[in-house]
Scaffold this active site. Sequence first.
Site, mmCIF file in Angstrom:
data_model
loop_
_atom_site.group_PDB
_atom_site.id
_atom_site.type_symbol
_atom_site.label_atom_id
_atom_site.label_comp_id
_atom_site.label_asym_id
_atom_site.label_seq_id
_atom_site.Cartn_x
_atom_site.Cartn_y
_atom_site.Cartn_z
ATOM 1 N N GLY A 275 -3.944 -2.968 3.196
ATOM 2 C CA GLY A 275 -4.540 -2.669 2.290
ATOM 3 C C GLY A 275 -6.257 -3.888 1.969
ATOM 4 N N GLY A 276 -5.246 -4.719 1.549
ATOM 5 C CA GLY A 276 -6.763 -6.107 0.291
ATOM 6 C C GLY A 276 -6.640 -6.773 2.229
ATOM 7 N N ASP B 155 0.813 -1.223 -0.040
ATOM 8 C CA ASP B 155 -0.065 -0.208 0.512
ATOM 9 C C ASP B 155 0.642 1.846 0.049
ATOM 10 O OD1 ASP B 155 -2.642 -1.154 0.518
ATOM 11 O OD2 ASP B 155 -1.539 -2.520 1.804
ATOM 12 N N GLU C 164 0.661 -13.082 3.920
ATOM 13 C CA GLU C 164 1.232 -12.484 3.294
ATOM 14 C C GLU C 164 2.703 -12.337 3.780
ATOM 15 O OE1 GLU C 164 -0.560 -8.421 2.310
ATOM 16 O OE2 GLU C 164 -0.946 -9.491 0.242
HETATM 17 O O1 DER Z 1 -2.785 -6.028 1.549
HETATM 18 C C1 DER Z 1 -1.653 -5.826 -0.032
HETATM 19 O O2 DER Z 1 -1.076 -5.822 1.247
HETATM 20 C C2 DER Z 1 -1.733 -5.983 -1.206
HETATM 21 O O3 DER Z 1 -0.653 -6.070 -1.294
HETATM 22 C C3 DER Z 1 -2.344 -5.095 -1.226
HETATM 23 O O4 DER Z 1 -2.750 -4.062 -0.916
HETATM 24 C C4 DER Z 1 -1.608 -4.040 -2.416
HETATM 25 O O5 DER Z 1 -2.696 -3.850 -3.346
HETATM 26 P P1 DER Z 1 -2.774 -3.263 -4.591
HETATM 27 O O6 DER Z 1 -1.499 -4.103 -5.809
HETATM 28 O O7 DER Z 1 -4.140 -3.220 -5.433
HETATM 29 O O8 DER Z 1 -2.443 -1.671 -4.850
#
Ligand code: DER
Length: 240
Positions: free
Chosen positions: A108-109, A96, A115
């Site tokens: 963010g996801g 993010d 992860e």
């Molecule tokens: O959640 C995370 O950390 C993801 O990697 C994500 O936030 C990145 O999202 P994007 O590639 O859609 O910007």
Amino acid sequence: DPIESAKRNAAYRAVEDHFNSSMRFVGIGSGSSIVYGVEAIKAHLDKNPAPPNHMNWFVPTGWNSRKVIEKAGLIPIAFDSLPGDSMMEVCFDGADEVDEELNCIKGGGACLFQEKLVAARSKKFVCIADYRKNQKRLLTSWPSIPIEVAPIAHASVLKELAVIGSPDAKLREHSLEKTGPIQTDQSFYIIDAPFPKLLSAFDVKNGADGSGKDNQWDVTTLAERIKKINGVLEVGLFHG
Ligand code: DER
């Protein structure tokens, strides 16, 4: 669309520089940028097939990540079915926000736990992040730190976050379609905790105090402090 092409360029460049067909286990992150990363890997394998009877396995970081792998025609292998203590040669993921030391804000996801689990078992972590994510310090444009917490402890975690400097921390709710807090693939909650801009290791090396006095934190100290709170499963701060 300039942003989509920036994501795509970053993804193809990352794969070109860090993927090869003889890799056995490769971690695949979550979000939208990684979709281009998986596309680039598939294209690379189509052009440079793996050696005969060599398998390329892709370790997802959540249900969405697994779907992205399968949709690209690649073969997923669940993290908990990796043989013995085998490591992933490389893990590709998004972020993010990224600072000058490649520290990242992630989550963010809402996939930050898996992860980090996959990143920690990879020899190399390759972040696919377009220009929007690039900041001098973390919490410059991304407003808060995602934290994955056990539902039963979320109220006490919020209280503790207020004590250490984030009184406006809050549970991440569904946007429109559904009411109530979102749940991760582990059925945990996400708290987004705003803090002032974080100091980097460079700042600390040059005498800045990131210990939390006057709510000034450096990336490492704050990550450790939050991780210690009872009920916290993982913090969305990754070290460069
Ligand atoms: O959640 C995370 O950390 C993801 O990697 C994500 O936030 C990145 O999202 P994007 O590639 O859609 O910007």
